[in-house]
Design a protein around this motif. Structure first.
Motif, PDB file in Angstrom:
ATOM      1  N   LYS A 168      14.682  -4.907 -19.975  1.00 53.27           N
ATOM      2  CA  LYS A 168      13.506  -5.488 -19.321  1.00 53.27           C
ATOM      3  C   LYS A 168      13.467  -5.198 -17.821  1.00 53.27           C
ATOM      4  CE  LYS A 168      12.854  -9.135 -22.754  1.00 53.27           C
ATOM      5  NZ  LYS A 168      12.654 -10.577 -23.007  1.00 53.27           N
ATOM      6  N   ASN A 169      13.728  -3.955 -17.475  1.00 51.47           N
ATOM      7  CA  ASN A 169      13.656  -3.510 -16.079  1.00 51.47           C
ATOM      8  C   ASN A 169      12.407  -2.668 -15.872  1.00 51.47           C
ATOM      9  OD1 ASN A 169      17.070  -2.961 -14.841  1.00 51.47           O
ATOM     10  ND2 ASN A 169      16.068  -4.790 -15.606  1.00 51.47           N
ATOM     11  N   LEU A 170      11.635  -2.982 -14.846  1.00 51.11           N
ATOM     12  CA  LEU A 170      10.510  -2.153 -14.431  1.00 51.11           C
ATOM     13  C   LEU A 170      10.953  -1.383 -13.197  1.00 51.11           C
ATOM     14  CD1 LEU A 170       7.414  -1.566 -14.950  1.00 51.11           C
ATOM     15  CD2 LEU A 170       7.009  -3.121 -13.024  1.00 51.11           C
ATOM     16  N   MET A 171      10.782  -0.057 -13.207  1.00 53.90           N
ATOM     17  CA  MET A 171      11.221   0.776 -12.099  1.00 53.90           C
ATOM     18  C   MET A 171      10.030   1.473 -11.451  1.00 53.90           C
ATOM     19  SD  MET A 171      14.049   3.843 -12.040  1.00 53.90           S
ATOM     20  CE  MET A 171      13.008   4.982 -12.953  1.00 53.90           C
ATOM     21  N   ILE A 172       9.903   1.281 -10.150  1.00 58.51           N
ATOM     22  CA  ILE A 172       8.856   1.920  -9.362  1.00 58.51           C
ATOM     23  C   ILE A 172       9.505   2.985  -8.485  1.00 58.51           C
ATOM     24  CG2 ILE A 172       7.063   1.588  -7.618  1.00 58.51           C
ATOM     25  CD1 ILE A 172       7.011  -1.390  -8.433  1.00 58.51           C
ATOM     26  N   ARG A 173       9.070   4.228  -8.656  1.00 56.56           N
ATOM     27  CA  ARG A 173       9.529   5.283  -7.749  1.00 56.56           C
ATOM     28  C   ARG A 173       8.465   5.522  -6.696  1.00 56.56           C
ATOM     29  NH1 ARG A 173      10.771  11.774  -8.859  1.00 56.56           N
ATOM     30  NH2 ARG A 173      10.873  12.307  -6.630  1.00 56.56           N
ATOM     31  N   LEU A 174       8.833   5.317  -5.438  1.00 63.82           N
ATOM     32  CA  LEU A 174       7.909   5.576  -4.345  1.00 63.82           C
ATOM     33  C   LEU A 174       7.725   7.088  -4.164  1.00 63.82           C
ATOM     34  CD1 LEU A 174       9.172   2.992  -1.692  1.00 63.82           C
ATOM     35  CD2 LEU A 174       7.234   2.758  -3.257  1.00 63.82           C
ATOM     36  N   ALA A 175       6.577   7.470  -3.634  1.00 64.49           N
ATOM     37  CA  ALA A 175       6.287   8.883  -3.391  1.00 64.49           C
ATOM     38  C   ALA A 175       7.275   9.464  -2.387  1.00 64.49           C
ATOM     39  CB  ALA A 175       4.860   9.043  -2.868  1.00 64.49           C
ATOM     40  N   THR A 203      12.678   2.389  -6.118  1.00 62.55           N
ATOM     41  CA  THR A 203      13.603   3.465  -5.787  1.00 62.55           C
ATOM     42  C   THR A 203      12.901   4.596  -5.049  1.00 62.55           C
ATOM     43  OG1 THR A 203      15.322   4.917  -6.725  1.00 62.55           O
ATOM     44  CG2 THR A 203      13.285   4.678  -7.999  1.00 62.55           C
ATOM     45  N   LEU A 204      13.711   5.409  -4.396  1.00 59.11           N
ATOM     46  CA  LEU A 204      13.197   6.473  -3.534  1.00 59.11           C
ATOM     47  C   LEU A 204      14.198   7.619  -3.529  1.00 59.11           C
ATOM     48  CD1 LEU A 204      11.161   7.359  -1.220  1.00 59.11           C
ATOM     49  CD2 LEU A 204      12.760   6.244   0.357  1.00 59.11           C
ATOM     50  N   LYS A 205      13.702   8.826  -3.583  1.00 57.35           N
ATOM     51  CA  LYS A 205      14.568   9.999  -3.533  1.00 57.35           C
ATOM     52  C   LYS A 205      15.271  10.084  -2.179  1.00 57.35           C
ATOM     53  CE  LYS A 205      14.460  15.050  -4.140  1.00 57.35           C
ATOM     54  NZ  LYS A 205      13.583  16.220  -4.385  1.00 57.35           N
ATOM     55  N   GLY A 206      16.551  10.445  -2.199  1.00 60.63           N
ATOM     56  CA  GLY A 206      17.312  10.591  -0.968  1.00 60.63           C
ATOM     57  C   GLY A 206      16.909  11.837  -0.207  1.00 60.63           C
ATOM     58  N   ASP A 235       0.808  -1.229   0.000  1.00 62.52           N
ATOM     59  CA  ASP A 235       0.000   0.000   0.000  1.00 62.52           C
ATOM     60  C   ASP A 235       0.838   1.275   0.000  1.00 62.52           C
ATOM     61  OD1 ASP A 235      -2.428  -1.429   0.071  1.00 62.52           O
ATOM     62  OD2 ASP A 235      -2.256  -1.687   2.250  1.00 62.52           O
ATOM     63  N   LEU A 236       2.144   1.162  -0.169  1.00 65.76           N
ATOM     64  CA  LEU A 236       2.970   2.360  -0.208  1.00 65.76           C
ATOM     65  C   LEU A 236       2.614   3.197  -1.431  1.00 65.76           C
ATOM     66  CD1 LEU A 236       6.540   1.075   0.780  1.00 65.76           C
ATOM     67  CD2 LEU A 236       4.916   2.345   2.195  1.00 65.76           C
ATOM     68  N   PRO A 237       2.542   4.519  -1.278  1.00 63.16           N
ATOM     69  CA  PRO A 237       2.175   5.374  -2.410  1.00 63.16           C
ATOM     70  C   PRO A 237       3.265   5.391  -3.482  1.00 63.16           C
ATOM     71  CG  PRO A 237       2.837   6.705  -0.537  1.00 63.16           C
ATOM     72  CD  PRO A 237       2.767   5.297  -0.039  1.00 63.16           C
ATOM     73  N   ILE A 238       2.837   5.369  -4.730  1.00 63.80           N
ATOM     74  CA  ILE A 238       3.745   5.345  -5.875  1.00 63.80           C
ATOM     75  C   ILE A 238       3.674   6.690  -6.601  1.00 63.80           C
ATOM     76  CG2 ILE A 238       4.185   4.285  -8.126  1.00 63.80           C
ATOM     77  CD1 ILE A 238       3.046   1.672  -6.967  1.00 63.80           C
ATOM     78  N   GLN A 239       4.821   7.234  -6.943  1.00 68.86           N
ATOM     79  CA  GLN A 239       4.858   8.478  -7.707  1.00 68.86           C
ATOM     80  C   GLN A 239       4.936   8.217  -9.215  1.00 68.86           C
ATOM     81  OE1 GLN A 239       6.916  11.744  -6.065  1.00 68.86           O
ATOM     82  NE2 GLN A 239       7.579  12.588  -8.034  1.00 68.86           N
ATOM     83  N   ASP A 240       5.844   7.337  -9.632  1.00 70.05           N
ATOM     84  CA  ASP A 240       6.018   7.043 -11.051  1.00 70.05           C
ATOM     85  C   ASP A 240       6.329   5.567 -11.244  1.00 70.05           C
ATOM     86  OD1 ASP A 240       5.756   9.679 -12.105  1.00 70.05           O
ATOM     87  OD2 ASP A 240       7.813  10.133 -11.475  1.00 70.05           O
ATOM     88  N   VAL A 241       5.999   5.054 -12.418  1.00 70.07           N
ATOM     89  CA  VAL A 241       6.415   3.711 -12.829  1.00 70.07           C
ATOM     90  C   VAL A 241       6.954   3.816 -14.253  1.00 70.07           C
ATOM     91  CG1 VAL A 241       5.751   1.317 -13.226  1.00 70.07           C
ATOM     92  CG2 VAL A 241       4.672   2.613 -11.379  1.00 70.07           C
TER      93      VAL A 241
END
Length: 254
Positions: A126-133, A166-169, A113-119
């Protein structure tokens, strides 16, 4: 035949952290099947074969070999000397925005249930990248426990080999990291990769654009953990740099 062999933990200055690799020092080229047999015997994600020309063959799986350069050399006494820096340049890969509704079950399996900003999706590797909010923090990323079987069950098209979260520092006084990541690759038999060079070819391009920076410091938050320094080049490649520790040495007798 006797081959000097080492275990090197890369992208760390602490033993038993970072990405472990076997390193073999060889005088002459070996037969292809012998490279694969040695790699299988070492049972690590990468096995490197270094010659006097400083070239390194990373053998990850049968039939797959990647060539990089490492700031390590083979001296006349058949010892490996390392200045505690691993560095290689790789092409950074393009990506495009992914419709989240098309893969909502996979996203749920990955981050709950973590919020997602971008996918984003990188078709070349063949990499899928999820950026968390940005409301999430490092502890949220580290708390993820996606089950390998669930991820595989929710993606059976063969379009994905690795899932990057991934997540912004925060860039606080306690942390100088520009971004964090974790990498899951159950589709190729790796539930979680300790530190992943190929994933950072996607991450580097993405975060360089978002942060408007050419030089970045990243941390991969696996259980072993690893620091990765990234420098974007003008030729479409990225330099991936990290520290390294030799933690085991011996002789391989064949």
């Amino acid at each position: 035949m006797e081959i000097p062999i080492f275990t090197v933990d890369a992208f760390t200055n602490v033993p038993f952290k970072g990405n472990p690799a076997a390193v073999c020092l060889i005088e002459n080229e070996l037969q292809d099947d012998l490279y694969q047999s040695i790699a299988a015997e070492m049972n690590l994600s990468d096995t490197a074969f270094i010659t006097k020309q400083n070239s390194m063959d990373f053998t990850s799986a049968p039939g797959m070999t990647k060539r990089h350069l490492m700031d390590t050399f083979f001296n006349k006494t058949k010892k490996m000397e390392c200045n505690q820096v691993v560095a290689f340049g790789l092409k950074f890969w393009m990506f495009h925005l992914q419709d989240q509704d098309e893969i909502k079950d996979l996203l749920k399996a990955a981050v709950g249930d973590l919020p997602i900003q971008d996918v984003f999706y990188s078709p070349a590797i063949k990499n899928l990248m999820i950026r968390l909010a940005d409301t999430c923090n490092r502890s949220d990323l580290m708390s993820l426990r996606p089950e390998a079987e669930t991820l595989v069950r929710n993606e059976t098209t063969g379009k994905i080999k690795s899932l990057i979260v991934t997540l912004k520092g925060t860039q606080t006084s306690q942390s100088g990291y520009d971004f964090y990541s974790r990498v899951f690759s159950p589709w190729v038999g790796v539930p979680e990769d300790p530190v992943t060079g190929s994933a950072h070819t996607v991450l580097a391009g993405y975060w360089s654009e978002k942060l408007e920076k050419k030089k970045m410091m990243a941390y991969q938050c696996s259980s072993r953990g690893g620091e990765v320094k990234l420098e974007m080049r003008d030729d479409g490649r990225v330099d991936i740099i990290g520290q390294a520790q030799i933690i085991l040495q011996g002789i391989l007798k064949i």
